[in-house]
Design a protein around this motif. Structure first.
Motif, PDB file in Angstrom:
ATOM      1  N   ARG A 252     -31.185  18.515  62.245  1.00 39.09           N
ATOM      2  CA  ARG A 252     -31.357  19.873  62.743  1.00 39.09           C
ATOM      3  C   ARG A 252     -29.978  20.499  62.960  1.00 39.09           C
ATOM      4  O   ARG A 252     -29.045  19.827  63.382  1.00 39.09           O
ATOM      5  CB  ARG A 252     -32.117  19.881  64.069  1.00 39.09           C
ATOM      6  CG  ARG A 252     -33.543  19.402  64.008  1.00 39.09           C
ATOM      7  CD  ARG A 252     -34.277  19.758  65.309  1.00 39.09           C
ATOM      8  NE  ARG A 252     -33.404  19.817  66.472  1.00 39.09           N
ATOM      9  CZ  ARG A 252     -33.137  18.787  67.271  1.00 39.09           C
ATOM     10  NH1 ARG A 252     -33.680  17.607  67.024  1.00 39.09           N
ATOM     11  NH2 ARG A 252     -32.345  18.933  68.310  1.00 39.09           N
ATOM     12  N   THR A 253     -29.868  21.768  62.694  1.00 43.40           N
ATOM     13  CA  THR A 253     -28.573  22.420  62.840  1.00 43.40           C
ATOM     14  C   THR A 253     -28.094  22.437  64.293  1.00 43.40           C
ATOM     15  O   THR A 253     -26.895  22.541  64.545  1.00 43.40           O
ATOM     16  CB  THR A 253     -28.627  23.861  62.311  1.00 43.40           C
ATOM     17  OG1 THR A 253     -29.675  24.576  62.981  1.00 43.40           O
ATOM     18  CG2 THR A 253     -28.889  23.868  60.809  1.00 43.40           C
ATOM     19  N   ASP A 254     -29.006  22.323  65.249  1.00 42.26           N
ATOM     20  CA  ASP A 254     -28.623  22.342  66.663  1.00 42.26           C
ATOM     21  C   ASP A 254     -28.590  20.955  67.278  1.00 42.26           C
ATOM     22  O   ASP A 254     -28.544  20.814  68.498  1.00 42.26           O
ATOM     23  CB  ASP A 254     -29.577  23.232  67.461  1.00 42.26           C
ATOM     24  CG  ASP A 254     -31.014  22.715  67.452  1.00 42.26           C
ATOM     25  OD1 ASP A 254     -31.317  21.770  66.668  1.00 42.26           O
ATOM     26  OD2 ASP A 254     -31.853  23.252  68.205  1.00 42.26           O
ATOM     27  N   VAL A 255     -28.583  19.904  66.457  1.00 45.23           N
ATOM     28  CA  VAL A 255     -28.734  18.545  66.971  1.00 45.23           C
ATOM     29  C   VAL A 255     -27.587  18.135  67.894  1.00 45.23           C
ATOM     30  O   VAL A 255     -27.776  17.327  68.803  1.00 45.23           O
ATOM     31  CB  VAL A 255     -28.867  17.545  65.791  1.00 45.23           C
ATOM     32  CG1 VAL A 255     -27.555  17.428  65.030  1.00 45.23           C
ATOM     33  CG2 VAL A 255     -29.331  16.182  66.285  1.00 45.23           C
ATOM     34  N   PHE A 256     -26.399  18.691  67.694  1.00 45.48           N
ATOM     35  CA  PHE A 256     -25.244  18.307  68.505  1.00 45.48           C
ATOM     36  C   PHE A 256     -25.008  19.254  69.687  1.00 45.48           C
ATOM     37  O   PHE A 256     -24.060  19.042  70.463  1.00 45.48           O
ATOM     38  CB  PHE A 256     -23.982  18.254  67.642  1.00 45.48           C
ATOM     39  CG  PHE A 256     -24.048  17.260  66.522  1.00 45.48           C
ATOM     40  CD1 PHE A 256     -24.352  15.926  66.769  1.00 45.48           C
ATOM     41  CD2 PHE A 256     -23.817  17.658  65.216  1.00 45.48           C
ATOM     42  CE1 PHE A 256     -24.420  14.999  65.729  1.00 45.48           C
ATOM     43  CE2 PHE A 256     -23.873  16.746  64.174  1.00 45.48           C
ATOM     44  CZ  PHE A 256     -24.194  15.405  64.432  1.00 45.48           C
TER      45      PHE A 256
END
Length: 316
Positions: free
Chosen positions: A120-124
């Motif tokens: 996911r692009t927001d995983v971090f």
């Protein structure tokens, strides 16, 4: 007759607008830009982000401010959002705007890297400071604004952590963005060759480098950029996107995405990881001639640099 060696692949130049989603939607060239960015990081150890005109104007203001602030002296200033200025302390202009601008670009690059790894692009995001930053909280990420004039005595440079320009450096955070008004950073590619990575410098071009923390949370899938700084007449901005102190760096998203993980990549508190990385870097460079002033200090659980107007000071 042996075939001549193939020329190295070019350093990718990716528009920030192509990797930063707008209103939740990806740009038409998003997949192509993400692929180019990831390939450049893997093969060349770096990539270039091209800023839109409004953001480039902010960076230009900050670079010009650095030259005016230091007035030709070899000096640097470390800016962290949320930190209160001490009595009598001055700061270069445009720092808050530059911090927001470069922070946005760094997060977009981190999201693009995550997308390339099928995450996911927001995983971090959970590993980073909240945005906006809560009241009375100081950012973990940092913006180093520096000015160096030609060559410093004893071969040291103010970019990074005052190490010899010939000594390879790596950063401890997730990603690093560098803007400057003159070229001066060499990067080591996947074949071990050093090359000038920021030959086209300017306020609209950001050199993107990757650090130890990103390599750890991606189980080594994202390599660590090695770079060295040449002593040029330059003003520069170096933004380091760093995990917040209470974060836990682990590879569970990588494992869930189907990637293999070696045993060495165990969960670790970000504060411990950052301090361990600092100790390792210090041990490697301890045989070098020490600079005339020390700049290592601990802030918010991290060993980091504290730089004040006109001087470098150490806090313990």
């Amino acid at each position: 007759m042996a075939c001549p060696p193939c020329p190295p692949s070019p350093l990718a130049r990716v528009r920030l607008d192509d990797v930063a989603p707008h209103d939740g939607a990806a740009a038409p060239g998003y997949a192509r830009a993400v692929g180019a960015l990831a390939a450049s990081l893997a093969r060349r150890g770096a990539a270039v982000l091209e800023l839109p005109a409004a953001d480039a104007a902010v960076v230009r203001c900050a670079l010009e401010s650095a030259r005016a602030f230091f007035r030709g002296r070899h000096a640097a200033y470390l800016y962290r959002a949320g930190r209160t200025l001490e009595d009598g302390e001055l700061s270069p202009a445009c720092m808050a705007d530059a911090f927001r601008c470069l922070g946005k670009a760094a997060r977009a690059a981190l999201s693009a890297i995550a997308r390339h790894l099928r995450l996911r692009t927001d995983v971090f995001n959970q590993l980073l400071d909240d945005t906006p930053l809560p009241v009375n909280e100081v950012s973990s990420s940092e913006l180093l604004v520096a000015y160096s004039h030609e060559q410093l005595q004893s071969g040291h440079t103010l970019m990074g952590y005052l190490s010899r320009s010939s000594m390879p450096q790596v950063d401890r955070g997730f990603v690093t963005l560098v803007a400057s008004d003159n070229p001066g950073i060499e990067v080591c590619d996947s074949n071990g060759h050093w090359y000038l990575a920021d030959g086209v410098s300017g306020p609209n071009n950001l050199l993107l480098l990757t650090g130890r923390a990103l390599s750890h949370v991606t189980a080594g899938l994202c390599p660590i950029s090695q770079y060295r700084v040449t002593n040029e007449n330059r003003a520069s901005l170096t933004f380091r996107l760093v995990p917040h102190a209470s974060a836990i760096l682990d590879c569970s998203p990588i494992l869930a995405a189907g990637h293999c993980i070696r045993q060495v990549y165990q969960p670790i508190p970000a504060s411990q990881f950052m301090d361990d990385s600092y100790a390792e870097e210090h041990a490697v460079s301890s045989h070098l001639e020490e600079p005339s002033v020390s700049i290592s200090s601990k802030q918010h659980g991290y060993c980091s640099m504290h730089v004040l107007h006109g001087q470098l000071s150490s806090d313990t």
